[in-house]
Design an enzyme around this catalytic site. Structure first.
Site, PDB file in Angstrom:
ATOM      1  N   GLU A  44     -15.665  -9.018   4.569  1.00 47.57           N
ATOM      2  CA  GLU A  44     -16.264  -8.365   3.386  1.00 47.57           C
ATOM      3  C   GLU A  44     -17.184  -9.330   2.646  1.00 47.57           C
ATOM      4  OE1 GLU A  44     -16.501  -5.403   2.198  1.00 47.57           O
ATOM      5  OE2 GLU A  44     -14.752  -4.209   2.744  1.00 47.57           O
ATOM      6  N   ARG A 100      -0.384  13.083 -14.309  1.00 47.21           N
ATOM      7  CA  ARG A 100      -1.851  13.256 -14.477  1.00 47.21           C
ATOM      8  C   ARG A 100      -2.572  11.961 -14.851  1.00 47.21           C
ATOM      9  NH1 ARG A 100      -0.697  18.503 -16.963  1.00 47.21           N
ATOM     10  NH2 ARG A 100      -0.866  20.021 -15.282  1.00 47.21           N
ATOM     11  N   GLU A 110     -20.721   6.439  -8.424  1.00 46.30           N
ATOM     12  CA  GLU A 110     -21.521   6.499  -7.192  1.00 46.30           C
ATOM     13  C   GLU A 110     -22.459   7.706  -7.205  1.00 46.30           C
ATOM     14  OE1 GLU A 110     -19.062   5.774  -3.765  1.00 46.30           O
ATOM     15  OE2 GLU A 110     -20.784   5.410  -2.478  1.00 46.30           O
ATOM     16  N   HIS A 122     -20.112  -0.438   6.439  1.00 47.79           N
ATOM     17  CA  HIS A 122     -18.900   0.376   6.370  1.00 47.79           C
ATOM     18  C   HIS A 122     -18.972   1.682   7.157  1.00 47.79           C
ATOM     19  CE1 HIS A 122     -17.649  -2.532   3.459  1.00 47.79           C
ATOM     20  NE2 HIS A 122     -16.491  -1.918   3.269  1.00 47.79           N
ATOM     21  N   LYS A 159     -19.943  -7.247  -7.216  1.00 44.85           N
ATOM     22  CA  LYS A 159     -19.357  -5.901  -7.201  1.00 44.85           C
ATOM     23  C   LYS A 159     -19.294  -5.310  -8.606  1.00 44.85           C
ATOM     24  CE  LYS A 159     -16.116  -2.742  -5.309  1.00 44.85           C
ATOM     25  NZ  LYS A 159     -15.061  -2.435  -4.375  1.00 44.85           N
ATOM     26  N   ARG A 167     -24.441   2.224  -6.091  1.00 45.77           N
ATOM     27  CA  ARG A 167     -23.153   1.807  -5.549  1.00 45.77           C
ATOM     28  C   ARG A 167     -23.107   1.930  -4.027  1.00 45.77           C
ATOM     29  NH1 ARG A 167     -17.174   2.576  -8.290  1.00 45.77           N
ATOM     30  NH2 ARG A 167     -16.136   1.468  -6.616  1.00 45.77           N
ATOM     31  N   HIS A 170      -9.559  -4.184   8.257  1.00 44.81           N
ATOM     32  CA  HIS A 170     -10.717  -3.667   7.527  1.00 44.81           C
ATOM     33  C   HIS A 170     -11.899  -4.649   7.606  1.00 44.81           C
ATOM     34  CE1 HIS A 170     -12.878  -1.312   4.606  1.00 44.81           C
ATOM     35  NE2 HIS A 170     -13.141  -2.425   3.941  1.00 44.81           N
ATOM     36  N   LYS A 213     -12.038   2.487  -7.045  1.00 40.73           N
ATOM     37  CA  LYS A 213     -11.814   3.480  -5.974  1.00 40.73           C
ATOM     38  C   LYS A 213     -10.384   3.354  -5.481  1.00 40.73           C
ATOM     39  CE  LYS A 213     -16.363   4.252  -4.012  1.00 40.73           C
ATOM     40  NZ  LYS A 213     -17.227   4.116  -2.833  1.00 40.73           N
ATOM     41  N   HIS A 240     -15.861   1.550   9.237  1.00 39.67           N
ATOM     42  CA  HIS A 240     -14.720   2.434   8.979  1.00 39.67           C
ATOM     43  C   HIS A 240     -14.372   3.261  10.209  1.00 39.67           C
ATOM     44  CE1 HIS A 240     -14.522   2.819   4.298  1.00 39.67           C
ATOM     45  NE2 HIS A 240     -13.724   1.883   4.765  1.00 39.67           N
ATOM     46  N   ASN A 267     -21.687   0.026   0.660  1.00 38.19           N
ATOM     47  CA  ASN A 267     -21.218   0.563   1.941  1.00 38.19           C
ATOM     48  C   ASN A 267     -21.849  -0.133   3.137  1.00 38.19           C
ATOM     49  OD1 ASN A 267     -19.507   2.492   0.812  1.00 38.19           O
ATOM     50  ND2 ASN A 267     -21.224   3.870   0.429  1.00 38.19           N
TER      51      ASN A 267
HETATM   52  N1  NAD Z   1     -10.871   0.414  -3.125  1.00 37.87           N
HETATM   53  C1  NAD Z   1     -11.852  -0.296  -2.644  1.00 37.87           C
HETATM   54  O1  NAD Z   1     -12.941  -0.399  -3.230  1.00 37.87           O
HETATM   55  C2  NAD Z   1     -11.655  -1.015  -1.343  1.00 37.87           C
HETATM   56  C3  NAD Z   1     -12.590  -1.956  -0.913  1.00 37.87           C
HETATM   57  C4  NAD Z   1     -12.349  -2.654   0.260  1.00 37.87           C
HETATM   58  C5  NAD Z   1     -11.202  -2.401   0.999  1.00 37.87           C
HETATM   59  N2  NAD Z   1     -10.321  -1.463   0.562  1.00 37.87           N
HETATM   60  C6  NAD Z   1      -9.093  -1.197   1.314  1.00 37.87           C
HETATM   61  O2  NAD Z   1      -8.297  -2.361   1.331  1.00 37.87           O
HETATM   62  C7  NAD Z   1      -7.418  -2.269   2.447  1.00 37.87           C
HETATM   63  C8  NAD Z   1      -7.332  -3.612   3.128  1.00 37.87           C
HETATM   64  O3  NAD Z   1      -6.810  -4.530   2.217  1.00 37.87           O
HETATM   65  P1  NAD Z   1      -6.183  -5.937   2.701  1.00 37.87           P
HETATM   66  O4  NAD Z   1      -7.063  -6.483   3.732  1.00 37.87           O
HETATM   67  O5  NAD Z   1      -5.890  -6.703   1.488  1.00 37.87           O
HETATM   68  O6  NAD Z   1      -4.890  -5.466   3.505  1.00 37.87           O
HETATM   69  P2  NAD Z   1      -3.329  -5.387   3.174  1.00 37.87           P
HETATM   70  O7  NAD Z   1      -3.085  -4.914   1.818  1.00 37.87           O
HETATM   71  O8  NAD Z   1      -2.741  -4.627   4.305  1.00 37.87           O
HETATM   72  O9  NAD Z   1      -2.853  -6.903   3.294  1.00 37.87           O
HETATM   73  C9  NAD Z   1      -2.977  -7.542   4.532  1.00 37.87           C
HETATM   74  C10 NAD Z   1      -1.687  -8.227   4.961  1.00 37.87           C
HETATM   75  O10 NAD Z   1      -1.527  -9.423   4.209  1.00 37.87           O
HETATM   76  C11 NAD Z   1      -0.193  -9.503   3.698  1.00 37.87           C
HETATM   77  N3  NAD Z   1      -0.313 -10.241   2.440  1.00 37.87           N
HETATM   78  C12 NAD Z   1      -0.891  -9.792   1.304  1.00 37.87           C
HETATM   79  N4  NAD Z   1      -0.932 -10.792   0.396  1.00 37.87           N
HETATM   80  C13 NAD Z   1      -0.352 -11.855   0.976  1.00 37.87           C
HETATM   81  C14 NAD Z   1      -0.132 -13.209   0.541  1.00 37.87           C
HETATM   82  N5  NAD Z   1      -0.560 -13.634  -0.637  1.00 37.87           N
HETATM   83  N6  NAD Z   1       0.476 -14.057   1.387  1.00 37.87           N
HETATM   84  C15 NAD Z   1       0.867 -13.635   2.635  1.00 37.87           C
HETATM   85  N7  NAD Z   1       0.663 -12.396   3.101  1.00 37.87           N
HETATM   86  C16 NAD Z   1       0.047 -11.511   2.280  1.00 37.87           C
HETATM   87  C17 NAD Z   1       0.237  -8.063   3.567  1.00 37.87           C
HETATM   88  O11 NAD Z   1       1.633  -7.958   3.597  1.00 37.87           O
HETATM   89  C18 NAD Z   1      -0.429  -7.423   4.776  1.00 37.87           C
HETATM   90  O12 NAD Z   1       0.370  -7.595   5.910  1.00 37.87           O
HETATM   91  C19 NAD Z   1      -7.954  -1.191   3.352  1.00 37.87           C
HETATM   92  O13 NAD Z   1      -7.122  -0.080   3.269  1.00 37.87           O
HETATM   93  C20 NAD Z   1      -9.314  -0.875   2.762  1.00 37.87           C
HETATM   94  O14 NAD Z   1      -9.697   0.473   2.988  1.00 37.87           O
HETATM   95  C21 NAD Z   1     -10.513  -0.793  -0.593  1.00 37.87           C
END
Ligand code: NAD
Length: 332
Positions: free
Chosen positions: A151, A82, A212, A224, A202, A217, A240, A104, A228, A221
């Site tokens: 982003e 939990r 939100e 997005h 942010k 907040r 993304h 989030k 998305h 978006n």
């Molecule tokens: N929670 C939120 O508020 C929020 C906001 C924006 C995006 N997101 C989410 O984030 C995700 C995308 O995140 P991302 O772009 O970081 O993708 P990811 O976590 O898939 O990382 C991208 C790639 O980079 C590699 N990688 C990571 N760090 C590395 C490093 N230091 N050196 C070499 N390779 C590395 C990973 O292995 C992966 O292949 C999506 O799912 C999106 O929906 C969430």
């Protein structure tokens, strides 16, 4: 702790040996990299070793990786027993400036074989701590730098900072393959400053509207709604940040068609996205899937539209006919 195989290979040992200094057991789970692993079906395999080793609510869940790992890890931690505390160590540009901040968490839902809908199951819960070590960014492949820049352009268009010149500097600073000789204190300081601008935008918004519910907040978006939908319809082919970049171009075009944004500003935004090598259109995407994803959008089908750089409007309704027009322009 949770990581993916790429990040674990690069930083896993270092993090584990630091954690071991606390003289507490460390249990690590690792998944394959990529958005398609941000799903419910991965969870049993991830959590099994924790239960095998035994843990209680005093345990802390550490997520070491990009947004996939912090979203998935944060979600798991929020439902394990939990809810247990989390620490995020974001290792991507996108993670440090966005995904690891704001609380989030979530996983995608695979609606059919080639169609996932993004972040449909999730929670909002703040991590106890976020540690952004910019040194980790220097192992990122070029496409992940672009992913983060997508982003970052959202912040520029919505809040007029960081500037496009600063974003070009980031692109230049974090080169790949890493050239360690170029990581001078000045480059590191500049990179840190630009990342911190985004983090503070942010943080301020999340603090003003954590759940939100106050309409503040929702500004985050920007880009997005269509972003998305395109990312989901591409089923892993579009990152993304690339989806957000295409979504920003689409939001700008919708804003022109709704009479909010001047044509010359629209052209400027498109040129700025292109100057960073970011996409403004998508190829080989099924438009029907994009429309289905838009129908399921958590924001109820409303858009964040642009009046000018630094001046955006949330909760904007847009006629289906205009959406179709813009989709036919951006899906080529
Ligand atoms: N929670 C939120 O508020 C929020 C906001 C924006 C995006 N997101 C989410 O984030 C995700 C995308 O995140 P991302 O772009 O970081 O993708 P990811 O976590 O898939 O990382 C991208 C790639 O980079 C590699 N990688 C990571 N760090 C590395 C490093 N230091 N050196 C070499 N390779 C590395 C990973 O292995 C992966 O292949 C999506 O799912 C999106 O929906 C969430």
């Amino acid at each position: 702790m949770l990581s993916d195989t790429t990040i674990f290979r690069l930083y896993g040992d270092k993090v584990i040996s630091s954690l071991k200094k606390l003289d507490k057991p460390v249990i690590a789970s690792v998944i394959n990299p990529g958005e398609k692993h941000k799903t419910l079906s991965e969870i049993p395999r991830i959590i099994k070793p924790y239960f095998e080793a035994g843990f209680n609510r005093n345990a802390c869940f550490l997520a070491l990786g990009g947004g996939v790992i912090t979203d998935l890890g944060g979600f798991i931690a929020s439902i394990l027993l939990r809810g247990i505390a989390t620490i995020y160590l974001p290792t991507t540009l996108l993670g440090q400036i966005d995904a690891a901040i704001g609380g989030k968490t979530g996983v995608n839902f695979q609606l059919s074989k080639n169609f996932m809908i993004k972040n449909m199951l999730g929670t909002i819960i703040q991590p106890a701590m976020v540690i952004s070590d910019i040194d980790t960014l220097f192992t990122l492949p070029q496409k992940e730098i672009l992913n983060g820049l997508g982003e970052m352009m959202k912040y520029y268009i919505g809040w007029e900072q960081p500037s496009v010149a600063q974003l070009l500097k980031i692109k230049q600073a974090i080169k790949t393959p890493p050239r360690f000789s170029e990581r001078t204190p000045r480059v590191l300081e500049e990179t840190m400053k630009i990342i911190s601008i985004c983090q503070h935008i942010k943080l301020d918004i999340v603090q003003a509207d954590p759940a939100e519910t106050k309409g503040i907040r929702g500004k985050l978006n920007l880009g997005h709604t269509i972003g998305h939908a395109i990312e989901g319809a591409a089923n892993g082919r579009i990152s993304h940040g690339e989806g957000v970049s295409i979504g920003l171009a689409a939001a700008a075009r919708l804003s022109v068609l709704k009479g909010l944004l001047k044509e010359d500003k629209y052209k400027m935004i498109i040129a700025q996205l292109k100057s960073l090598c970011l996409p403004t259109a998508a190829r080989n995407i099924d438009r029907k899937k994009v429309l289905s994803a838009l129908k399921l959008d958590k924001k109820g089908g409303t858009f964040v539209l642009i009046q000018d750089v630094g001046n955006i409007k949330t909760n904007q309704r847009v006629d289906l006919q205009l959406i179709n027009q813009v989709l036919s322009e951006i899906i080529v």
